[in-house]
Design a protein around this motif. Structure first.
Motif, PDB file in Angstrom:
ATOM      1  N   GLN A  84      51.484   8.727 -34.241  1.00 60.29           N
ATOM      2  CA  GLN A  84      50.105   8.608 -34.713  1.00 60.29           C
ATOM      3  C   GLN A  84      50.118   7.738 -35.959  1.00 60.29           C
ATOM      4  N   ASP A  85      48.952   7.187 -36.286  1.00 62.38           N
ATOM      5  CA  ASP A  85      48.865   6.278 -37.434  1.00 62.38           C
ATOM      6  C   ASP A  85      48.590   6.995 -38.751  1.00 62.38           C
ATOM      7  N   ILE A  86      47.752   8.058 -38.721  1.00 62.55           N
ATOM      8  CA  ILE A  86      47.370   8.722 -39.972  1.00 62.55           C
ATOM      9  C   ILE A  86      47.578  10.228 -39.837  1.00 62.55           C
ATOM     10  N   PRO A  87      48.473  10.833 -40.571  1.00 62.50           N
ATOM     11  CA  PRO A  87      49.547  10.164 -41.312  1.00 62.50           C
ATOM     12  C   PRO A  87      50.560   9.590 -40.323  1.00 62.50           C
ATOM     13  N   PRO A  88      51.258   8.524 -40.702  1.00 57.46           N
ATOM     14  CA  PRO A  88      52.204   7.909 -39.777  1.00 57.46           C
ATOM     15  C   PRO A  88      53.400   8.827 -39.520  1.00 57.46           C
ATOM     16  N   ARG A  89      53.520   9.226 -38.258  1.00 59.51           N
ATOM     17  CA  ARG A  89      54.644  10.084 -37.871  1.00 59.51           C
ATOM     18  C   ARG A  89      54.695  10.177 -36.361  1.00 59.51           C
ATOM     19  N   PHE A  90      55.844  10.600 -35.862  1.00 58.09           N
ATOM     20  CA  PHE A  90      55.969  10.865 -34.433  1.00 58.09           C
ATOM     21  C   PHE A  90      55.388  12.244 -34.158  1.00 58.09           C
ATOM     22  N   VAL A  91      54.673  12.351 -33.050  1.00 53.74           N
ATOM     23  CA  VAL A  91      54.065  13.627 -32.690  1.00 53.74           C
ATOM     24  C   VAL A  91      54.697  14.223 -31.440  1.00 53.74           C
ATOM     25  N   GLU A  92      55.363  13.389 -30.638  1.00 55.58           N
ATOM     26  CA  GLU A  92      55.947  13.905 -29.399  1.00 55.58           C
ATOM     27  C   GLU A  92      57.072  13.003 -28.923  1.00 55.58           C
ATOM     28  N   ILE A  93      58.133  13.637 -28.461  1.00 57.72           N
ATOM     29  CA  ILE A  93      59.218  12.960 -27.759  1.00 57.72           C
ATOM     30  C   ILE A  93      59.326  13.669 -26.413  1.00 57.72           C
ATOM     31  N   GLU A  94      59.176  12.902 -25.348  1.00 60.90           N
ATOM     32  CA  GLU A  94      59.255  13.461 -23.997  1.00 60.90           C
ATOM     33  C   GLU A  94      60.348  12.712 -23.241  1.00 60.90           C
ATOM     34  N   TYR A  95      61.130  13.436 -22.454  1.00 57.02           N
ATOM     35  CA  TYR A  95      62.210  12.780 -21.721  1.00 57.02           C
ATOM     36  C   TYR A  95      62.306  13.324 -20.298  1.00 57.02           C
TER      37      TYR A  95
END
Length: 147
Positions: A84-95
């Motif tokens: 996501q851009d605000i705040p900048p961070r990863f929200v999900e890792i899917e594999y």
């Protein structure tokens, strides 16, 4: 108790965004351009993080294979990282891990639990965002896929 293991990488950037990262004895070009209209064709930081996650799964698969006498012929992993851009961070890792093996589902589940429990990169990312995925068993005679 053993002291923590240390890792070192070296990175360089030139004006305009041409960058490299040296890890081990490999130099990897990195896209560090800002606000480019087109992707540069080289991985950026987000792709490198997703790649580190995939590499963690592969390394832990080898570890689990040796420790659990787990047999497999091949594995491939697709990773999708969402930010996501605000705040900048990863929200999900899917594999999704495709595993060519003749092992039964119970043993594959055991290896999958080991991948989630003992992966350093996996656990680091899971502490800050939603990490989830699945293992798809590919029967041994079905690999490689027909052209």
């Amino acid at each position: 108790m053993r002291p923590p293991t240390s890792y070192r990488v070296h990175a360089e950037v030139w004006a305009g965004g041409e960058s490299t990262v040296t890890a081990g004895n490999q130099t990897i070009p990195v896209d560090s351009t800002w606000a480019a209209d087109e992707p540069a064709g080289t991985p950026g930081p987000a792709e490198l993080l997703a790649a580190a996650f995939a590499a963690c799964l592969m390394k832990n698969l080898e570890r689990s294979s040796a420790l659990l006498s787990f047999r497999y012929e091949h594995a491939d992993i697709d990773v999708r990282a969402r930010r996501q851009d605000i705040p900048p961070r990863f929200v999900e890792i899917e594999y999704e891990l495709h595993l060519v093996t003749d092992e039964d589902e119970r043993r594959v589940d055991l290896v999958h639990r080991n991948l989630r429990q003992f992966g350093t990169v996996y656990n680091t990312l899971a502490a800050v965002c939603d990490v989830h995925g699945s293992v798809v068993i590919v029967p041994t005679p079905a690999y490689p896929p027909a052209p």
